[in-house]
Each structure stands twice: as structure tokens, then as C-alpha cells.
Write an enzyme that holds these catalytic residues in place. Structure first.
Site, PDB file in Angstrom:
ATOM      1  N   ASN A   1      16.530   0.561  -9.904  1.00  0.00           N
ATOM      2  CA  ASN A   1      17.252  -0.384  -9.179  1.00  0.00           C
ATOM      3  C   ASN A   1      18.131  -0.564 -10.232  1.00  0.00           C
ATOM      4  O   ASN A   1      18.349  -1.737 -11.333  1.00  0.00           O
ATOM      5  CB  ASN A   1      16.527  -1.005  -8.214  1.00  0.00           C
ATOM      6  CG  ASN A   1      16.601  -1.456  -6.714  1.00  0.00           C
ATOM      7  OD1 ASN A   1      17.501  -0.866  -5.974  1.00  0.00           O
ATOM      8  ND2 ASN A   1      17.098  -2.964  -6.696  1.00  0.00           N
TER       9      ASN A   1
ATOM     10  N   CYS B   1       4.269  12.615  31.290  1.00  0.00           N
ATOM     11  CA  CYS B   1       3.453  11.860  32.057  1.00  0.00           C
ATOM     12  C   CYS B   1       4.728  11.187  32.372  1.00  0.00           C
ATOM     13  O   CYS B   1       4.565  10.815  33.885  1.00  0.00           O
ATOM     14  CB  CYS B   1       2.934  10.953  32.031  1.00  0.00           C
ATOM     15  SG  CYS B   1       4.066   9.911  30.472  1.00  0.00           S
TER      16      CYS B   1
ATOM     17  N   CYS C   1      20.862   5.966  -7.996  1.00  0.00           N
ATOM     18  CA  CYS C   1      19.632   6.721  -7.896  1.00  0.00           C
ATOM     19  C   CYS C   1      20.073   8.194  -8.416  1.00  0.00           C
ATOM     20  O   CYS C   1      19.166   9.059  -9.001  1.00  0.00           O
ATOM     21  CB  CYS C   1      19.138   6.462  -6.191  1.00  0.00           C
ATOM     22  SG  CYS C   1      18.137   4.761  -6.599  1.00  0.00           S
TER      23      CYS C   1
ATOM     24  N   ASN D   1      13.389   3.225   5.252  1.00  0.00           N
ATOM     25  CA  ASN D   1      14.143   3.779   5.398  1.00  0.00           C
ATOM     26  C   ASN D   1      14.389   3.948   6.939  1.00  0.00           C
ATOM     27  O   ASN D   1      13.771   4.955   7.613  1.00  0.00           O
ATOM     28  CB  ASN D   1      15.150   4.831   4.631  1.00  0.00           C
ATOM     29  CG  ASN D   1      15.044   4.100   3.486  1.00  0.00           C
ATOM     30  OD1 ASN D   1      15.475   2.862   2.721  1.00  0.00           O
ATOM     31  ND2 ASN D   1      15.834   4.966   2.698  1.00  0.00           N
ATOM     32  N   CYS D   2      15.210   4.402   7.902  1.00  0.00           N
ATOM     33  CA  CYS D   2      14.838   4.203   9.535  1.00  0.00           C
ATOM     34  C   CYS D   2      16.353   5.516   9.683  1.00  0.00           C
ATOM     35  O   CYS D   2      16.131   6.182  10.789  1.00  0.00           O
ATOM     36  CB  CYS D   2      15.241   3.038  10.587  1.00  0.00           C
ATOM     37  SG  CYS D   2      14.459   1.817   9.922  1.00  0.00           S
TER      38      CYS D   2
ATOM     39  N   HIS E   1       8.932   2.370   8.697  1.00  0.00           N
ATOM     40  CA  HIS E   1       9.996   1.462   9.392  1.00  0.00           C
ATOM     41  C   HIS E   1      10.303   2.106  10.376  1.00  0.00           C
ATOM     42  O   HIS E   1      11.309   1.842  10.904  1.00  0.00           O
ATOM     43  CB  HIS E   1      11.511   0.749   8.542  1.00  0.00           C
ATOM     44  CG  HIS E   1      10.542  -0.133   7.722  1.00  0.00           C
ATOM     45  ND1 HIS E   1      10.942  -1.248   6.538  1.00  0.00           N
ATOM     46  CD2 HIS E   1       9.248  -1.235   7.385  1.00  0.00           C
ATOM     47  CE1 HIS E   1      10.148  -1.787   5.785  1.00  0.00           C
ATOM     48  NE2 HIS E   1       9.147  -1.903   6.841  1.00  0.00           N
TER      49      HIS E   1
ATOM     50  N   GLY F   1      15.616   2.533  -5.086  1.00  0.00           N
ATOM     51  CA  GLY F   1      16.586   1.990  -4.621  1.00  0.00           C
ATOM     52  C   GLY F   1      15.956   0.773  -3.567  1.00  0.00           C
ATOM     53  O   GLY F   1      16.725   1.065  -2.356  1.00  0.00           O
ATOM     54  N   SER F   2      14.613   0.961  -4.023  1.00  0.00           N
ATOM     55  CA  SER F   2      14.083  -0.898  -2.673  1.00  0.00           C
ATOM     56  C   SER F   2      14.004  -1.446  -4.060  1.00  0.00           C
ATOM     57  O   SER F   2      13.855  -1.839  -4.450  1.00  0.00           O
ATOM     58  CB  SER F   2      12.173  -0.272  -3.033  1.00  0.00           C
ATOM     59  OG  SER F   2      12.371  -1.321  -2.402  1.00  0.00           O
TER      60      SER F   2
END
Length: 400
Positions: free
Chosen positions: A297, A228, A315, A168-169, A187, A268-269
Site C-alpha cells: 500500500n 417465486c 499494486c 471491493n464491490c 461488501h 491496496g487496502s
């Protein structure tokens, strides 16, 4: 004409014959398909003869039908009945207690309770787009860590979970209080931008989604490094990309954790992406030395046959039962204690207008710095890491 070759007219004639045969085969396939859709009692004698003469086509069509039904079943959500789920949770609790090194793999399913849609579920983004329906999502800055996120953090505090590997992002693991050293966000994280010109890379945690202007192979956010002056980039790994950043992807820790694990819990994947990462599954080890796999799942996953236990449930429901079984209290999420506010680097003067995303704030009434009044309610998905995931499927359709 070359010796032994065909003239141009002969080649054209042969091509016409080939096309005619292909069309005849397609027509026969259509006829057989129409007949097979009828009940056996409704078929005429002539149709019966055609089927008998077309055994190969019948076998092919029946195979196609079985594959379609199989794919349809895999997309269906299945829920264990309460008694069965409770029995399975007791077995899972025993595995958690007895694990010497437990690693948790998480996917979009743990964030749907935070109103962040997944991609592949019945109400997922890609599923809806394939049906021609519009897609919208609540403002992602309104999302908060779910019961599952907070449960995982407590399990880590109790030394029952050693590492978390997430696809998850959304940054919700970070915001739940899970230490960054204990997680690998494979990710990326929507709240983190980095300067790759600095060695080591310099990270900037923000209180807003930094991916507004970024896309596949185009990662610059428009802001610059305070040290920088180099261009900052997001940390998102889009579909079709290979992640190369050290943090927050933390692949080294993920690989090390997988090699040490004796137990893996997948929450949950769909595992359709994670299955492609061989280092996470220790498949080079003999079967007896591989970690035991537990999957939570609602839908089928490609790792189901390898699992010691598959729990069909949401979940949050499963984790509530698990924490009760373990006798552990689930901490409540508090915006006032959200770690992101202490980790965040504020924007410099002149950078306030560098984004139009709604910023997180400790109080829902308090306006975030640099905010431009982004809507709080559901809205069409536009740009950013989540919107780019949606366009992966929409671009396949031609607009006429």
C-alpha cells in the site's frame, strides 16, 4: 428554593461566571497559539512570560500539532525506490513460495488502475470532496480486471493462493476468472442480485450494475424472482450496515481461510475497515501462531506495525515484479472469455427497461441488451453502490 440549594438568580450568576472563564481560557489559548507560530527569536519578552505562565496550554497545543502532523504523514503516499522495492519483492516471493496457506486481502487500491477511484487516497473520492472539489468516475461497466486481478487468478491456479477476501464491490475478481468458491466479497458484488424468499437464496448474475435504485437500508432492485416472484435485492453492504447474506459475501469461507492461514497478503487496502473484523486477524492466537502479514500500500495502514514486510508501491507494479520473480506469466484479460457472460441470467421479457445502466458486452462495439445509451466517458457519480459511498461524506456538509 430547596434547602441547601441555589436560587435562580444565583444559578444564573454562576453560569455567567463559568462562561466568562471559558471565554477567557479560549482567548488565552488563541494568544498562546499565535505566539507558538512565531519563531523563538521573534517573540517579545512579554510573550515569553505568557508562554512560561501557560505551560499546560503550550503542552496541549504542541500535542495537537504533533497529532495533526502525524495524520498528515499518514495520508501521504510513499514509494520505495526501485532497488528497495525489488529487494522487498524478492522477500515477498520467498514468502509466497514457502507459504502453506496464503490468503489475499484486497481493497480499492487494486482497482484504481481500472479507473475506479478509491475513497481515501490523495485523489480518492472522500479526499476530493473534503477539499470541495467535484468528483467524477468513468462508467464502471468500462472497467476491466487489472494486472493485479489477473495475477491473483494465476497464483490461485498455481495453488500458491488459497483464498481471496475482498472489500471491493466492482466484480472484477469474478470477471478475472477467480472461482467463486475461492473468494469472499465481503461488501457485495454490483453484478449480483438475490431472492431471499427462496431457500437457499437464489442468485442472479447480471451484466449490468444492479444497484442503480438501491441505497442504505433500501436494497430492492425493482426486479422479481423468476421462480417465486419475490422481490430481488442487491448484495451491497453499505457503510453502517452489517452483511447477512451467505453469498457473495461468503463470510464462512473467509473466516475459515483466516484461521488456516500462515501468510496473509494485503493488496491496496487502507485496512481501516478490515481491521474491525477480528475473525480475519486471528488475534486470539498467541503472536507466534498468528499468520505472517505482508502489506502492499502507498499509504500508512493501522496494521503496519504487525507486518513482517510493508511494500510501498502501486499494486500493479509490485505484482508485475512478484510474478517475474516467481517465473509466472500473467494471463491477459479477454472480454470474450469473461466468465460473467456464462454466469449471467438474461432479463425476461418486460424487464429490459428495469435499468438504465450500460450493460457489459463481449465486444465494445456491440450494444448490450436493454441498454439506453449510458455515456462511456467520465461523468458525475450518480447513485448506485459507488455513488452512495460518495454521499456518505457529502451529506456531512450543510448546503447554504
Amino acid at each position: 428554593m430547596a434547602a441547601g440549594g441555589l436560587s435562580r438568580s444565583e444559578r444564573k450568576a454562576a453560569e455567567r461566571v463559568r462562561r466568562l472563564r471559558e471565554e477567557q481560557q479560549r482567548e488565552r489559548l488563541r494568544q498562546v497559539s499565535r505566539i507558538l507560530r512565531k519563531a523563538a527569536t521573534e517573540r517579545s519578552a512579554e510573550e515569553g512570560r505568557l508562554l512560561a505562565e501557560s505551560e499546560d496550554l503550550v503542552t496541549e497545543l504542541q500535542g495537537r500539532s504533533r497529532r495533526r502532523e502525524g495524520l498528515k504523514r499518514r495520508q501521504e503516499e510513499v514509494c520505495d525506490d526501485p532497488e528497495e522495492l525489488q529487494r522487498k519483492v524478492r522477500e515477498l516471493a520467498s514468502a509466497v513460495r514457502n507459504a502453506k496457506y496464503l490468503v489475499v486481502y484486497t481493497g480499492a487500491g487494486i482497482s484504481t488502475a481500472a479507473s475506479i477511484p478509491d475513497y481515501r487516497g490523495p485523489n480518492g473520492v472522500w479526499t476530493l470532496l473534503q477539499k470541495g472539489r467535484s468528483v467524477s468516475a468513468a462508467d464502471l461497466s468500462e472497467a476491466e480486471p487489472t494486472l493485479t486481478h489477473m495475477s491473483i487468478t494465476r497464483l490461485h491456479e498455481q495453488k500458491l493462493v488459497q483464498h481471496v477476501v475482498s472489500q471491493n464491490c466492482d466484480g472484477l475478481h469474478l470477471r478475472s476468472g477467480l472461482p467463486r468458491s475461492a473468494m469472499s466479497e465481503l461488501h457485495g458484488n454490483m453484478y449480483i442480485e438475490v431472492c431471499t424468499a427462496c431457500t437457499p437464496n437464489r442468485e442472479y448474475v447480471r451484466v449490468f450494475d444492479v444497484t442503480e435504485r438501491t441505497a442504505l437500508h433500501r436494497h430492492q432492485t425493482g426486479r422479481t424472482c423468476h421462480k417465486c416472484g419475490g422481490q430481488l435485492r442487491d448484495t451491497i453492504v453499505h457503510f453502517g450496515e452489517r452483511g447477512t447474506l451467505g453469498q457473495p459475501l461468503n463470510w464462512e469461507a473467509a473466516t475459515e481461510a483466516a484461521s488456516k492461514a500462515d501468510t496473509i497478503l494485503c493488496l491496496g487496502s487502507s485496512l481501516k475497515v478490515l481491521k474491525k473484523y477480528p475473525h480475519l486477524w486471528c488475534m486470539t492466537k498467541p503472536p507466534s501462531r498468528r499468520p505472517k502479514l505482508y502489506i502492499v500500500n502507498l499509504q500508512w495502514t493501522p496494521k503496519d506495525d504487525w507486518a513482517a514486510l510493508k511494500l510501498h508501491g502501486k499494486c500493479d507494479d509490485v505484482m508485475q515484479l512478484l510474478m517475474d520473480e516467481l517465473g509466472l506469466e500473467i494471463p491477459r484479460y479477454s472480454r470474450w472469455q469473461d466468465p460473467i457472460f456464462s454466469l449471467a441470467t438474461p432479463l425476461r421479457a418486460g424487464e429490459e427497461g428495469s435499468h438504465s445502466r450500460k450493460s457489459l458486452c463481449r465486444s465494445r462495439e456491440e450494444p448490450g441488451p436493454g441498454d439506453r445509451g449510458a455515456p462511456l466517458s467520465s461523468a458525475p457519480i450518480l447513485g448506485g453502490w459507488f455513488g452512495r459511498g460518495c454521499t456518505k461524506r457529502t451529506k456531512r456538509k450543510k448546503v447554504t
